[in-house]
Design a protein around this motif. Structure first.
Motif, short mmCIF file in Angstrom:
data_model
loop_
_atom_site.label_atom_id
_atom_site.label_comp_id
_atom_site.label_asym_id
_atom_site.label_seq_id
_atom_site.Cartn_x
_atom_site.Cartn_y
_atom_site.Cartn_z
N UNK A 68 0.86 -1.18 0.00
CA UNK A 68 0.00 0.00 0.00
C UNK A 68 0.89 1.22 0.00
N UNK A 69 0.80 2.03 -1.05
CA UNK A 69 1.60 3.23 -1.21
C UNK A 69 0.70 4.45 -1.06
N UNK A 70 1.24 5.50 -0.46
CA UNK A 70 0.50 6.76 -0.45
C UNK A 70 1.45 7.94 -0.42
N UNK A 71 0.91 9.10 -0.83
CA UNK A 71 1.64 10.36 -0.88
C UNK A 71 0.87 11.35 -0.02
N UNK A 107 -12.45 -6.10 8.62
CA UNK A 107 -13.13 -7.34 9.01
C UNK A 107 -12.87 -7.72 10.47
N UNK A 108 -12.14 -6.88 11.21
CA UNK A 108 -11.89 -7.12 12.62
C UNK A 108 -10.56 -7.78 12.92
N UNK A 109 -9.87 -8.29 11.92
CA UNK A 109 -8.57 -8.93 12.13
C UNK A 109 -7.52 -7.89 12.52
N UNK A 110 -6.58 -8.35 13.33
CA UNK A 110 -5.42 -7.51 13.66
C UNK A 110 -4.31 -7.91 12.70
N UNK A 111 -3.70 -6.93 12.06
CA UNK A 111 -2.62 -7.19 11.11
C UNK A 111 -1.42 -6.32 11.47
N UNK A 112 -0.24 -6.89 11.26
CA UNK A 112 1.01 -6.15 11.46
C UNK A 112 1.39 -5.47 10.15
N UNK A 113 1.85 -4.25 10.25
CA UNK A 113 2.26 -3.46 9.09
C UNK A 113 3.72 -3.06 9.27
N UNK A 114 4.51 -3.27 8.22
CA UNK A 114 5.86 -2.72 8.14
C UNK A 114 5.75 -1.44 7.33
N UNK A 118 -4.08 -1.06 -3.38
CA UNK A 118 -3.74 -2.17 -2.50
C UNK A 118 -4.09 -1.90 -1.04
N UNK A 119 -4.44 -0.65 -0.71
CA UNK A 119 -4.86 -0.35 0.67
C UNK A 119 -6.08 -1.17 1.04
N UNK A 120 -6.91 -1.48 0.06
CA UNK A 120 -8.12 -2.25 0.35
C UNK A 120 -7.77 -3.68 0.78
N UNK A 121 -6.75 -4.26 0.16
CA UNK A 121 -6.31 -5.60 0.56
C UNK A 121 -5.73 -5.57 1.97
N UNK A 122 -4.93 -4.56 2.29
CA UNK A 122 -4.28 -4.49 3.60
C UNK A 122 -5.22 -4.05 4.71
N UNK A 137 5.15 3.58 2.28
CA UNK A 137 4.87 2.24 1.80
C UNK A 137 4.56 1.36 3.00
N UNK A 138 3.46 0.64 2.91
CA UNK A 138 3.04 -0.25 4.00
C UNK A 138 2.93 -1.67 3.48
N UNK A 139 3.53 -2.60 4.20
CA UNK A 139 3.51 -4.01 3.81
C UNK A 139 2.91 -4.82 4.95
#
Length: 182
Positions: free
Chosen positions: A59-62, A134-141, A75-79, A160-162
């Motif tokens: 997920x990229x943003x400016x 969806x309520x899941x906890x996800x780790x982002x780099x 890709x922000x929607x996937x993450x 950039x977020x992975x």
């Protein structure tokens, strides 16, 4: 009268005498082939850049200097579970999705980057958790840095977020296994 045919432009104007009667015509023709080619190249380059940006895995943003989002990759929607339009409409959505236990870490990173990155042009990196739609906890780099134009003007930050959730899960499992072994 002006007209454009293919890659040629013509400009035609009547020549009038002192009474206003038409005595002739003045015309100018211009070949627009080079201009057309430049415009076509510009459109093609813009499309290539859009494709590269829109089809990144991460997920990229400016973020503009005034903290408005100028671009958010799909890709922000996937993450995160939210489409780019949601982030563009609400620039603070990102902050609200940060896990409550990581909010202070995220806020400190953001403040450090906004103060130091602009001056030092140093990349800022941090790992934190987010709450997916969806309520899941996800780790982002997360990694970010300044955007500087050719004249050394500051244009904002690019981030950039992975999704590094699986890596964190494996590290936790390994740590638990090592603790049981000891």
């Amino acid at each position: 009268e002006n007209s454009t045919i293919g890659s040629y432009q013509t400009l035609v104007s009547p020549l009038r005498d002192e009474r206003g009667d038409i005595r002739g015509v003045v015309g100018l023709g211009r070949n627009l082939t080079a201009r057309s080619r430049i415009a076509e190249d510009h459109v093609a380059n813009a499309e290539r850049l859009r494709l590269v940006a829109d089809f990144t895995y991460d997920w990229e943003y400016w973020l503009a200097p005034d903290h408005r989002l100028l671009y958010v990759s799909p890709s922000c929607e996937r993450l995160r579970g939210y489409p780019p339009a949601d982030f563009m409409a609400d620039p603070h959505l990102l902050e609200r999705l940060v896990h409550p236990q990581d909010r202070a870490l995220f806020d400190a990173h953001t403040q450090d980057c906004h103060q130091q990155v602009r001056l030092d042009q140093v990349k800022g990196e941090v790992e934190f958790r987010i709450m997916h739609r969806n309520g899941e906890v996800r780790w982002i780099g997360h990694v970010c840095g300044p955007i500087i134009d050719a004249q050394q003007g500051f244009l904002g930050w690019r981030a950039s977020n992975r999704d590094i959730t699986q890596r964190h899960q494996m590290e936790s499992a390994l740590q638990e296994s090592e603790e049981r072994y000891r």
